[in-house]
Write an enzyme that holds these catalytic residues in place. Sequence first.
Site, PDB file in Angstrom:
ATOM      1  N   GLU A   1     -61.686  -9.437 -58.941  1.00  0.00           N
ATOM      2  CA  GLU A   1     -61.219  -9.130 -60.301  1.00  0.00           C
ATOM      3  C   GLU A   1     -59.705  -9.298 -60.413  1.00  0.00           C
ATOM      4  OE1 GLU A   1     -63.785  -5.983 -62.506  1.00  0.00           O
ATOM      5  OE2 GLU A   1     -63.588  -5.267 -60.441  1.00  0.00           O
TER       6      GLU A   1
ATOM      7  N   GLU B   1     -70.660  -5.242 -56.716  1.00  0.00           N
ATOM      8  CA  GLU B   1     -70.851  -3.905 -57.292  1.00  0.00           C
ATOM      9  C   GLU B   1     -72.312  -3.572 -57.578  1.00  0.00           C
ATOM     10  OE1 GLU B   1     -66.609  -5.100 -58.500  1.00  0.00           O
ATOM     11  OE2 GLU B   1     -68.550  -6.083 -58.191  1.00  0.00           O
TER      12      GLU B   1
END
Length: 264
Positions: free
Chosen positions: A118, A138
């Site tokens: 990210e 995730e």
Amino acid sequence: MSETTNDLILTHVQDAVGVITINRPKTLNALNVETLLALEAALTGFEQDPQVRVIVLTGAGDKAFVAGGDIADLNSRQGLAHYREFAEVIHRVFRRFEVCDKPTIGAINGWALGGGTELLLTLDIRLAAEEAKLGLPEITLGLFPGAGGTQRIIRQVPLCRAKELMFTGDQITAQEAVQIGLINRTVPRAALMDEAMTLARRIAEKSPITLKLLKRTLRDGADMPLSAAIGHEQAMIGLVLDSQDAHEGCSAFLEKRKPQFTGR
């Protein structure tokens, strides 16, 4: 060269290039609030330093760029506390990198997982060690990317590939990341920082004011319909032509010499 450290983040400046190193190798450079705030402070310092024209971001050690967030910390939080105490900070800091007026280069020296991927999505140019692994795992924890990753990745790689990465949580090699456009190219690990610095120096030779306005043109135009973006570009190149650097560049070309850009 100058060098400073606050333990969590190392910084130094060389040849108009500011280098930020996330320095938590024992935790694979995992991001927590304290580290994020130190990272933000380092970025602010380089943004305000007129001697710094390009910023390089990397991780300490030879295993990880950023291996993600602190899972134990996440497990201890409920939603509202997470939103207030961590999510607001990481979103703000990542956005700061994304809108930084100075060019940014990621030197991805190892794993860039979860928050690491990210973070690199906010950087302008991304070089990776050949052994690096990237991904958004995730989902394997019952979560999904929550630091801007869901929105940035679908704007940067094909939607079907972005969904596959997020739905499976699979890691991909640096070579696969090049193929889908997530990073620019791979570099032998031993040469990674040299390659990043060479590229940064080449960019640092260009006009700082033109780079600033170019970045704003690209960033703002990406959120506009094409007709509006073209009009925005027209206005921004007009601003560039009011700069001393634009005329220095043209004059240098005509006089067959190297331009001396000052950022004015």
